[in-house]
Structures are given as C-alpha cells and as structure tokens.
Design a protein around this motif. Structure first.
Motif, PDB file in Angstrom:
ATOM      1  N   LYS A   1     -27.947  16.482 -15.484  1.00 21.74           N
ATOM      2  CA  LYS A   1     -28.940  16.863 -16.490  1.00 21.74           C
ATOM      3  C   LYS A   1     -28.425  16.628 -17.900  1.00 21.74           C
ATOM      4  CE  LYS A   1     -31.639  20.835 -18.134  1.00 21.74           C
ATOM      5  NZ  LYS A   1     -31.976  22.273 -17.906  1.00 21.74           N
ATOM      6  N   TYR A   2     -27.143  16.963 -18.126  1.00 24.28           N
ATOM      7  CA  TYR A   2     -26.573  16.843 -19.466  1.00 24.28           C
ATOM      8  C   TYR A   2     -25.726  15.579 -19.638  1.00 24.28           C
ATOM      9  CZ  TYR A   2     -28.167  21.635 -19.986  1.00 24.28           C
ATOM     10  OH  TYR A   2     -28.945  22.763 -20.052  1.00 24.28           O
ATOM     11  N   SER A   3     -25.822  14.662 -18.673  1.00 30.58           N
ATOM     12  CA  SER A   3     -25.123  13.365 -18.749  1.00 30.58           C
ATOM     13  C   SER A   3     -23.629  13.539 -19.007  1.00 30.58           C
ATOM     14  CB  SER A   3     -25.748  12.493 -19.851  1.00 30.58           C
ATOM     15  OG  SER A   3     -27.118  12.282 -19.608  1.00 30.58           O
ATOM     16  N   LEU A   4     -23.003  14.435 -18.222  1.00 31.86           N
ATOM     17  CA  LEU A   4     -21.581  14.712 -18.399  1.00 31.86           C
ATOM     18  C   LEU A   4     -20.745  14.319 -17.181  1.00 31.86           C
ATOM     19  CD1 LEU A   4     -21.814  18.252 -20.051  1.00 31.86           C
ATOM     20  CD2 LEU A   4     -21.134  16.124 -21.166  1.00 31.86           C
ATOM     21  N   GLY A   5     -21.375  13.662 -16.211  1.00 34.41           N
ATOM     22  CA  GLY A   5     -20.666  13.406 -14.952  1.00 34.41           C
ATOM     23  C   GLY A   5     -19.965  12.075 -14.850  1.00 34.41           C
ATOM     24  N   ASP A   6     -19.867  11.331 -15.941  1.00 31.50           N
ATOM     25  CA  ASP A   6     -19.308   9.978 -15.884  1.00 31.50           C
ATOM     26  C   ASP A   6     -17.867   9.969 -15.383  1.00 31.50           C
ATOM     27  OD1 ASP A   6     -19.700   7.190 -16.289  1.00 31.50           O
ATOM     28  OD2 ASP A   6     -18.440   7.312 -18.077  1.00 31.50           O
ATOM     29  N   ARG A   7     -17.107  11.009 -15.686  1.00 33.71           N
ATOM     30  CA  ARG A   7     -15.693  11.058 -15.298  1.00 33.71           C
ATOM     31  C   ARG A   7     -15.413  12.234 -14.361  1.00 33.71           C
ATOM     32  NH1 ARG A   7     -12.419   7.739 -18.179  1.00 33.71           N
ATOM     33  NH2 ARG A   7     -13.449   6.551 -19.831  1.00 33.71           N
ATOM     34  N   CYS A   8     -16.385  12.517 -13.503  1.00 33.38           N
ATOM     35  CA  CYS A   8     -16.308  13.719 -12.669  1.00 33.38           C
ATOM     36  C   CYS A   8     -16.384  13.375 -11.181  1.00 33.38           C
ATOM     37  CB  CYS A   8     -17.448  14.654 -13.064  1.00 33.38           C
ATOM     38  SG  CYS A   8     -17.672  16.065 -11.980  1.00 33.38           S
ATOM     39  N   ARG A   9     -15.631  14.118 -10.369  1.00 32.10           N
ATOM     40  CA  ARG A   9     -15.755  14.093  -8.905  1.00 32.10           C
ATOM     41  C   ARG A   9     -16.025  15.517  -8.440  1.00 32.10           C
ATOM     42  NH1 ARG A   9     -10.358  12.138  -6.242  1.00 32.10           N
ATOM     43  NH2 ARG A   9      -9.550  13.775  -7.584  1.00 32.10           N
ATOM     44  N   LEU A  10     -16.898  15.683  -7.447  1.00 28.27           N
ATOM     45  CA  LEU A  10     -17.190  16.994  -6.890  1.00 28.27           C
ATOM     46  C   LEU A  10     -16.982  16.964  -5.380  1.00 28.27           C
ATOM     47  CD1 LEU A  10     -20.477  17.898  -8.833  1.00 28.27           C
ATOM     48  CD2 LEU A  10     -18.130  18.632  -9.354  1.00 28.27           C
ATOM     49  N   PHE A  11     -16.143  17.882  -4.904  1.00 27.96           N
ATOM     50  CA  PHE A  11     -15.828  17.952  -3.475  1.00 27.96           C
ATOM     51  C   PHE A  11     -16.233  19.303  -2.900  1.00 27.96           C
ATOM     52  CE2 PHE A  11     -12.753  14.717  -4.801  1.00 27.96           C
ATOM     53  CZ  PHE A  11     -12.800  13.804  -3.751  1.00 27.96           C
ATOM     54  N   VAL A  12     -16.955  19.285  -1.778  1.00 25.60           N
ATOM     55  CA  VAL A  12     -17.127  20.498  -0.981  1.00 25.60           C
ATOM     56  C   VAL A  12     -15.871  20.615  -0.134  1.00 25.60           C
ATOM     57  CG1 VAL A  12     -18.483  21.666   0.781  1.00 25.60           C
ATOM     58  CG2 VAL A  12     -19.631  20.234  -0.906  1.00 25.60           C
ATOM     59  N   ALA A  13     -15.047  21.609  -0.451  1.00 24.44           N
ATOM     60  CA  ALA A  13     -13.755  21.716   0.219  1.00 24.44           C
ATOM     61  C   ALA A  13     -13.183  23.116   0.049  1.00 24.44           C
ATOM     62  CB  ALA A  13     -12.770  20.685  -0.347  1.00 24.44           C
ATOM     63  N   ASP A  14     -12.207  23.431   0.859  1.00 25.53           N
ATOM     64  CA  ASP A  14     -11.500  24.708   0.796  1.00 25.53           C
ATOM     65  C   ASP A  14     -10.434  24.626  -0.293  1.00 25.53           C
ATOM     66  OD1 ASP A  14     -10.014  27.022   1.165  1.00 25.53           O
ATOM     67  OD2 ASP A  14      -9.924  26.838   3.347  1.00 25.53           O
ATOM     68  N   GLY A  15     -10.588  25.434  -1.326  1.00 26.32           N
ATOM     69  CA  GLY A  15      -9.636  25.399  -2.437  1.00 26.32           C
ATOM     70  C   GLY A  15      -8.233  25.843  -2.074  1.00 26.32           C
ATOM     71  N   THR A  16      -8.069  26.498  -0.933  1.00 24.78           N
ATOM     72  CA  THR A  16      -6.725  26.936  -0.521  1.00 24.78           C
ATOM     73  C   THR A  16      -5.932  25.810   0.136  1.00 24.78           C
ATOM     74  OG1 THR A  16      -7.416  27.701   1.688  1.00 24.78           O
ATOM     75  CG2 THR A  16      -7.596  29.279  -0.142  1.00 24.78           C
ATOM     76  N   THR A  17      -6.616  24.700   0.489  1.00 25.25           N
ATOM     77  CA  THR A  17      -5.926  23.593   1.163  1.00 25.25           C
ATOM     78  C   THR A  17      -6.185  22.238   0.517  1.00 25.25           C
ATOM     79  OG1 THR A  17      -7.786  23.356   2.717  1.00 25.25           O
ATOM     80  CG2 THR A  17      -5.939  24.775   3.399  1.00 25.25           C
ATOM     81  N   PHE A  18      -7.090  22.163  -0.456  1.00 25.38           N
ATOM     82  CA  PHE A  18      -7.421  20.891  -1.099  1.00 25.38           C
ATOM     83  C   PHE A  18      -6.150  20.230  -1.624  1.00 25.38           C
ATOM     84  CE2 PHE A  18      -8.773  18.323  -4.755  1.00 25.38           C
ATOM     85  CZ  PHE A  18      -9.775  17.556  -4.165  1.00 25.38           C
TER      86      PHE A  18
END
Length: 277
Positions: free
Chosen positions: A31-48
């Motif tokens: 929406k705010y055009s801020l994702g150009d340098r972004c990755r999003l992972f559905v993952a467990d933060g205790t093991t990522f």
C-alpha cells in the motif's frame, strides 16, 4: 516504518509464525510502496536461520542447460499469478507445513531474491559465516501478554474476565511465554553479525517478561552486551531495573506500556579470557 529508513540500500526480512499477521504486513508494504527491499517469511522465529541475500556469495553457475531448466528461479513478485503457479505454490505450502521450512510470501524487486533459485534463497550458513554475513540489526518484537497495551486491555471489556484470566493471568501461559521470549531473543541474536545490534521489546509491564528474560539471556551469551539506546534521553520514559534498559508506561510516558533493551554482539575474541600458569 523500518523499511522507510532503508532508502536505496540494504534489505529487511520480516518473520512471523502467524500467516494472518504477516499477510497484513504484506498489504501495508504494498500500500505504501515500501516493499522493494523486503522479504517476508512465515516461519518460526525460534529456529529461523536464513541470511541476508545481498551479503551472500553469488551462486555457482551451471553449464548443463538441461539441469538449468529444472531449477526454479524466482521471477519478480506479483500478487496476481497464473493458475499453474498458484497451484504449484499451494502444493509447496503443503510441503512446508510438513517439513516446517520457512515460506516466502513476499519479496521486493531489490530484496535479493529475484533471479535466484530456491536453493540459493534457502541456503543455510555455519556460525562462522553468520558472524561475517549475518544481519546488521535485528528487532525481536516478542510475543507477550500485552498487559501494557491500553488498547488490548480495553478489548477485555468485550471479551470478558475468562479471556483475561486465560491470556494474561494464567501462570502456566506466562511461564510458557517467557520460555518462548528467551528462545526468540537467543535465535535473533544468533543471526546478528559481529558488531551488529539487536533490540528486544515487549508491550508487557511485568518483570518476568522483560528484565528477567534479559538477565537470563545475558548469563547465557558471553558475546552479548547491553548498550545505551541513542536519543533515549529525550524520550518520555524511565530506566528499567537493569541499567540501559527502558520502560514506557501510562504514568511516565502517557503511552501504553513498553519495554526496550538493546544489545550488541562482541567478536568472539573480545569475549574470551586467557589464563596461563
């Protein structure tokens, strides 16, 4: 937003075990055009354990054309994908749920993903490589009881006392949360490169979820050191029980409750002590 601070350099990686929260983040960055340098992972933060792609060495080229055709290459991300690709991704999600690997649900044009194979994106590194190629900065916004959040507390007027008792007052749940918080903090710090920093925060007012977690973490991590938070002297907050950690609360800050601690990772050599007879 953190992404707004990146400008035209670096990248940001978001990790959350809850798909709906990460999907909301995906909507916002688009929406705010801020994702150009972004990755999003559905993952467990205790093991990522995936590293920033921009700092990894380039993948080896393959001269075998037949093999290259079989390698899945990430093209530019788009929310509207062909039916065959959607079917393939649905099948991949089923496999992810079975093997518990991170699921990449969004990546920007300059996030480092475009043009790479899945093996390149999901490459794991040894500890020595993490010290050199890890993240410059990590934010662990840990799951907590939200007892310091005014908006959350107001919701219990509708949800009722049983919900408040189960989510906030239940001792077993609180104990489980502090274990989870320590695991999130420990793994987040593991991914920081030498000289990098990590911020740990919660919206809880309890000592158990804040100072106690920080003290236990420091006792287990010889390369972790608390540091001053720049600019904090101008903020409407107070020092927490541990020096250099901060607390916001309705009385001091006229805000919801918030705890913040900042760590830096020392090089392995600077944390060693040598003895000779």
């Amino acid at each position: 937003m953190i992404l707004d601070l990146l400008g035209s350099s670096g990248s940001a990686t978001g990790v959350d075990i809850a798909r709906h929260r990460l999907a909301a983040s995906r909507t916002l960055v688009q929406k705010y055009s801020l994702g150009d340098r972004c990755r999003l992972f559905v993952a467990d933060g205790t093991t990522f354990s995936l590293m920033p792609l921009g700092l990894q060495s380039s993948s080896k080229s393959c001269n075998n054309t037949e093999v290259e055709e079989k390698i899945e290459i990430y093209n530019e991300w788009t929310p509207r994908r062909p039916w065959k690709e959607r079917k393939r991704m649905a099948k991949a999600r089923e496999m992810v749920s079975e093997i518990k690997d991170p699921e990449l649900i969004f990546y920007g044009r300059h996030s480092g993903v475009v043009g790479l194979s899945k093996d390149d994106v999901y490459r794991h590194f040894e500890v020595v490589n993490i010290l050199q190629f890890g993240y410059d900065k990590v934010l662990v916004d840990a799951e907590c009881t939200h007892d310091g959040s005014v908006k959350h507390i107001q919701k219990f007027e509708q949800w009722g006392w049983p919900t408040l008792s189960r989510r906030v007052l239940d001792a077993d749940r609180t104990d489980d949360l502090t274990v989870l918080q320590l695991k999130l903090l420990t793994n987040g710090f593991r991914l920081v490169k030498a000289g990098g920093c990590l911020v740990y925060s919660t919206c809880s007012l309890t000592v158990a979820q804040n100072e106690d977690v920080v003290e236990k973490f420091l006792s287990q991590q010889p390369t972790a050191e608390l540091v001053e938070i720049e600019g904090a002297e101008k903020w409407p907050c107070r020092q927490a029980r541990i020096p250099m950690t901060l607390r916001f609360d309705p009385q001091t800050s006229s805000t919801s409750g918030l705890f913040v601690a900042k760590f830096t990772k020392l090089s392995a050599s600077s944390s060693l002590h040598y003895f000779s007879s």
